[in-house]
Design a protein around this motif. Structure first.
Motif, PDB file in Angstrom:
ATOM      1  N   LYS A  10       0.847  -1.194   0.000  1.00 23.71           N
ATOM      2  CA  LYS A  10       0.000   0.000   0.000  1.00 23.71           C
ATOM      3  C   LYS A  10       0.879   1.239   0.000  1.00 23.71           C
ATOM      4  O   LYS A  10       1.882   1.295   0.718  1.00 23.71           O
ATOM      5  CB  LYS A  10      -0.879   0.018   1.250  1.00 23.71           C
ATOM      6  N   VAL A  11       0.499   2.186  -0.827  1.00 20.44           N
ATOM      7  CA  VAL A  11       1.272   3.420  -0.956  1.00 20.44           C
ATOM      8  C   VAL A  11       0.320   4.595  -0.798  1.00 20.44           C
ATOM      9  O   VAL A  11      -0.824   4.524  -1.241  1.00 20.44           O
ATOM     10  CB  VAL A  11       1.922   3.500  -2.357  1.00 20.44           C
ATOM     11  N   THR A  12       0.774   5.653  -0.164  1.00 20.20           N
ATOM     12  CA  THR A  12      -0.032   6.875  -0.089  1.00 20.20           C
ATOM     13  C   THR A  12       0.444   7.835  -1.166  1.00 20.20           C
ATOM     14  O   THR A  12       1.641   8.101  -1.283  1.00 20.20           O
ATOM     15  CB  THR A  12       0.100   7.537   1.296  1.00 20.20           C
ATOM     16  N   CYS A  13      -0.501   8.306  -1.962  1.00 24.84           N
ATOM     17  CA  CYS A  13      -0.145   9.188  -3.088  1.00 24.84           C
ATOM     18  C   CYS A  13       0.473  10.490  -2.569  1.00 24.84           C
ATOM     19  O   CYS A  13      -0.070  11.126  -1.667  1.00 24.84           O
ATOM     20  CB  CYS A  13      -1.381   9.482  -3.921  1.00 24.84           C
ATOM     21  N   ASN A  14       1.591  10.884  -3.174  1.00 30.09           N
ATOM     22  CA  ASN A  14       2.277  12.122  -2.770  1.00 30.09           C
ATOM     23  C   ASN A  14       1.467  13.355  -3.146  1.00 30.09           C
ATOM     24  O   ASN A  14       1.670  14.421  -2.583  1.00 30.09           O
ATOM     25  CB  ASN A  14       3.642  12.237  -3.461  1.00 30.09           C
ATOM     26  N   TYR A  15       0.554  13.192  -4.094  1.00 28.49           N
ATOM     27  CA  TYR A  15      -0.213  14.352  -4.551  1.00 28.49           C
ATOM     28  C   TYR A  15      -1.595  14.414  -3.901  1.00 28.49           C
ATOM     29  O   TYR A  15      -1.906  15.361  -3.189  1.00 28.49           O
ATOM     30  CB  TYR A  15      -0.325  14.336  -6.080  1.00 28.49           C
ATOM     31  N   CYS A  16      -2.441  13.365  -4.125  1.00 27.15           N
ATOM     32  CA  CYS A  16      -3.828  13.457  -3.633  1.00 27.15           C
ATOM     33  C   CYS A  16      -4.015  12.804  -2.269  1.00 27.15           C
ATOM     34  O   CYS A  16      -5.076  12.885  -1.669  1.00 27.15           O
ATOM     35  CB  CYS A  16      -4.796  12.862  -4.660  1.00 27.15           C
ATOM     36  N   GLU A  17      -2.960  12.126  -1.783  1.00 24.34           N
ATOM     37  CA  GLU A  17      -2.948  11.489  -0.462  1.00 24.34           C
ATOM     38  C   GLU A  17      -3.916  10.328  -0.303  1.00 24.34           C
ATOM     39  O   GLU A  17      -4.141   9.841   0.798  1.00 24.34           O
ATOM     40  CB  GLU A  17      -3.145  12.541   0.654  1.00 24.34           C
ATOM     41  N   ARG A  24       5.099  -5.344  -6.290  1.00 21.39           N
ATOM     42  CA  ARG A  24       6.561  -5.363  -6.195  1.00 21.39           C
ATOM     43  C   ARG A  24       7.026  -6.801  -6.366  1.00 21.39           C
ATOM     44  O   ARG A  24       6.265  -7.738  -6.168  1.00 21.39           O
ATOM     45  CB  ARG A  24       7.024  -4.874  -4.817  1.00 21.39           C
ATOM     46  N   VAL A  25       8.307  -6.968  -6.705  1.00 25.30           N
ATOM     47  CA  VAL A  25       8.863  -8.318  -6.830  1.00 25.30           C
ATOM     48  C   VAL A  25       9.481  -8.706  -5.490  1.00 25.30           C
ATOM     49  O   VAL A  25      10.178  -7.913  -4.862  1.00 25.30           O
ATOM     50  CB  VAL A  25       9.924  -8.368  -7.959  1.00 25.30           C
ATOM     51  N   ARG A  26       9.182  -9.945  -5.050  1.00 29.92           N
ATOM     52  CA  ARG A  26       9.737 -10.416  -3.782  1.00 29.92           C
ATOM     53  C   ARG A  26      11.262 -10.430  -3.817  1.00 29.92           C
ATOM     54  O   ARG A  26      11.844 -10.809  -4.834  1.00 29.92           O
ATOM     55  CB  ARG A  26       9.290 -11.861  -3.521  1.00 29.92           C
ATOM     56  N   PRO A  27      11.891 -10.057  -2.704  1.00 27.11           N
ATOM     57  CA  PRO A  27      13.362 -10.003  -2.678  1.00 27.11           C
ATOM     58  C   PRO A  27      14.030 -11.297  -3.155  1.00 27.11           C
ATOM     59  O   PRO A  27      15.048 -11.244  -3.841  1.00 27.11           O
ATOM     60  CB  PRO A  27      13.673  -9.743  -1.200  1.00 27.11           C
ATOM     61  N   SER A  28      13.428 -12.465  -2.839  1.00 31.96           N
ATOM     62  CA  SER A  28      14.064 -13.726  -3.232  1.00 31.96           C
ATOM     63  C   SER A  28      14.053 -13.936  -4.750  1.00 31.96           C
ATOM     64  O   SER A  28      14.756 -14.800  -5.272  1.00 31.96           O
ATOM     65  CB  SER A  28      13.375 -14.896  -2.539  1.00 31.96           C
ATOM     66  N   PHE A  29      13.247 -13.157  -5.474  1.00 28.75           N
ATOM     67  CA  PHE A  29      13.195 -13.277  -6.932  1.00 28.75           C
ATOM     68  C   PHE A  29      13.994 -12.167  -7.616  1.00 28.75           C
ATOM     69  O   PHE A  29      13.982 -12.049  -8.827  1.00 28.75           O
ATOM     70  CB  PHE A  29      11.748 -13.196  -7.427  1.00 28.75           C
ATOM     71  N   LYS A  30      14.660 -11.348  -6.801  1.00 27.26           N
ATOM     72  CA  LYS A  30      15.249 -10.139  -7.361  1.00 27.26           C
ATOM     73  C   LYS A  30      16.651 -10.321  -7.915  1.00 27.26           C
ATOM     74  O   LYS A  30      17.221  -9.384  -8.437  1.00 27.26           O
ATOM     75  CB  LYS A  30      15.286  -9.041  -6.294  1.00 27.26           C
TER      76      LYS A  30
END
Ligand SMILES: [Zn+2]
Length: 232
Positions: A10-17, A24-30
């Motif tokens: 989950k991300v909060t939008c920098n513009y509209c909040e 995202r790709v799991r670290p073990s697949f990176k």
């Protein structure tokens, strides 16, 4: 049970909040199976670079986790006037293919340029777009975006760099000069990394030596006259 390479955050939008989800790709697949000399990675499964840009499905604002978190009034007004009113809403939260990834990078670049984002972010977006074209073997577009990212990294070096003591950035500027055929500039930047006694980054010194040798070979093959520091 086999793990899926993707997960959502989950991300909060920098513009509209507003809060939204992005994958995202799991670290073990990176882990990359191969990395080019300018750090472009190749992956067996999902490419984590496809998921760097987070696009808000409510307002279209696109950013990365390194972007400026709080927009000031001026930036907010610019985004509203230039992009928000024209943006066609779309959700980029799920799995992305090459073309979707490219769209997100171009949106990210547009937003970054509109709000006058830190040059480092802009340089990195341009560089990633060049990599996307490289995956497709579109040499012309790749070179075009490598050139833009090179110019942008030079601005980073001139304005944001840590007293010129940023070996990775200097190496990268050398390597992008080499890749875009600016051989004499490439020599200068690699030499700086190799000869500057203040630089302690052993892996960047080694990489600069290696690419310096590759470059020398290329220049000889292309019949270029070698600069003085390369002659012996
Ligand atoms: Zn938003």
């Amino acid at each position: 049970m086999e793990l899926e390479p993707l997960f959502t955050i989950k991300v909060t939008c920098n513009y509209c909040e507003n809060e939204f989800t992005t994958s995202r790709v799991r670290p073990s697949f990176k882990r990359a199976i191969k990395t080019d000399t300018d750090f472009c990675g190749y992956y067996r499964n999902e490419n984590p670079d496809y998921y760097v840009v987070r696009v808000c499905p409510f307002c279209g604002f696109a950013s990365t986790e390194n972007s400026t978190e709080r927009l000031n009034e001026r930036q907010t007004a610019r985004y509203h006037e230039e992009i928000e009113t024209r943006y066609i809403k779309r959700d980029y939260g799920g799995k992305r293919d090459w073309s979707t990834a490219l769209e997100t990078y171009k949106l990210g670049l547009l937003c970054a340029q509109t709000i006058n984002e830190k040059e480092r972010i802009i340089a990195s977006l341009l560089h990633h777009i060049a990599w996307l074209y490289r995956y497709r073997e579109d040499r012309e577009q790749e070179r075009r975006f490598l050139q833009y990212s090179l110019e942008s990294y030079i601005r980073v070096f001139e304005t944001e760099s840590n007293l010129g003591n940023d070996a990775r950035l200097m190496y990268l500027i050398g390597e992008l000069n080499r890749r875009t055929g600016n051989y004499n500039d490439a020599v200068k930047w690699f030499s700086r990394v190799i000869n500057d006694k203040k630089i302690m980054d052993a892996s960047m010194i080694r990489a600069s030596r290696e690419q310096w040798a590759v470059l020398r070979e290329e220049m000889l093959n292309d019949g270029h006259e070698l600069p003085e520091e390369m002659q012996n």
